[in-house]
Design a protein around this motif. Structure first.
Motif, PDB file in Angstrom:
ATOM      1  N   LEU A 135     -19.680 -37.298  29.619  1.00 54.97           N
ATOM      2  CA  LEU A 135     -20.323 -37.903  30.706  1.00 54.97           C
ATOM      3  C   LEU A 135     -20.121 -36.514  31.734  1.00 54.97           C
ATOM      4  O   LEU A 135     -19.551 -35.612  31.634  1.00 54.97           O
ATOM      5  CB  LEU A 135     -19.151 -38.757  31.260  1.00 54.97           C
ATOM      6  N   PRO A 136     -20.989 -36.745  32.768  1.00 51.45           N
ATOM      7  CA  PRO A 136     -20.996 -35.690  33.811  1.00 51.45           C
ATOM      8  C   PRO A 136     -19.781 -35.612  34.547  1.00 51.45           C
ATOM      9  O   PRO A 136     -19.105 -36.635  34.887  1.00 51.45           O
ATOM     10  CB  PRO A 136     -22.302 -35.745  34.330  1.00 51.45           C
ATOM     11  N   GLY A 137     -19.518 -34.410  35.064  1.00 55.15           N
ATOM     12  CA  GLY A 137     -18.342 -34.540  36.126  1.00 55.15           C
ATOM     13  C   GLY A 137     -16.945 -33.856  35.359  1.00 55.15           C
ATOM     14  O   GLY A 137     -16.072 -33.974  36.003  1.00 55.15           O
ATOM     15  N   GLY A 138     -16.893 -33.887  34.193  1.00 57.40           N
ATOM     16  CA  GLY A 138     -15.720 -33.743  33.561  1.00 57.40           C
ATOM     17  C   GLY A 138     -14.591 -34.669  33.493  1.00 57.40           C
ATOM     18  O   GLY A 138     -13.334 -34.422  33.608  1.00 57.40           O
ATOM     19  N   VAL A 139     -14.790 -35.977  33.605  1.00 54.96           N
ATOM     20  CA  VAL A 139     -13.946 -37.021  33.829  1.00 54.96           C
ATOM     21  C   VAL A 139     -13.167 -37.680  32.480  1.00 54.96           C
ATOM     22  O   VAL A 139     -13.035 -38.651  32.450  1.00 54.96           O
ATOM     23  CB  VAL A 139     -14.485 -37.970  34.605  1.00 54.96           C
ATOM     24  N   GLU A 140     -13.570 -36.906  31.373  1.00 51.43           N
ATOM     25  CA  GLU A 140     -13.080 -37.565  30.222  1.00 51.43           C
ATOM     26  C   GLU A 140     -12.419 -36.407  29.317  1.00 51.43           C
ATOM     27  O   GLU A 140     -12.469 -35.139  29.614  1.00 51.43           O
ATOM     28  CB  GLU A 140     -14.143 -38.157  29.338  1.00 51.43           C
TER      29      GLU A 140
END
Length: 120
Positions: free
Chosen positions: A85-90
């Motif tokens: 996912l975009p944004g490095g949230v995983e």
């Protein structure tokens, strides 16, 4: 028993994403087994089969699709390396991580390991 409000320090939302046959359902079942009562699983297969009541029946389209995929190993073509996912949230769990290690990690990193299981 009092209800726990969503979005409090007593709740967690854990989203398991991944390619088909990557072990998401097994990890979810392992987390639920480890945590105990008070943890809800919302699985795509469960929603399709139980909530939407799409049943397996002789000649059904879903049966043919499952048969085709299983016999021709088409899951490999669906695989996307590092499908993030975009944004490095995983957090990425490497393919070499075993089921118990993965469940341990998720329980620890989400704080589920220290939350009390619900009695009822």
């Amino acid at each position: 028993m009092p209800r726990v409000k969503v979005g409090t320090s007593e709740t967690r939302l854990v989203v398991l994403r991944g390619n088909s046959a990557s072990g998401k359902s097994s990890v979810a079942a392992g987390i639920r087994e480890r945590f105990g009562r008070g943890l809800a699983l919302v699985g795509q297969d469960n929603l399709r089969r139980i909530v939407l009541r799409e049943r397996d029946r002789p000649g059904g389209a879903n049966i043919g699709l499952i048969d085709t995929v299983a016999r021709h190993s088409e899951l490999r073509e669906w695989y996307r390396r590092l499908d993030l996912l975009p944004g490095g949230v995983e957090t990425v769990v490497c393919a070499q991580s075993g089921l118990d290690d993965t469940v341990d990690r998720i329980m620890r990193e989400t704080g589920l390991a220290v939350l009390p299981a619900r009695e009822h």
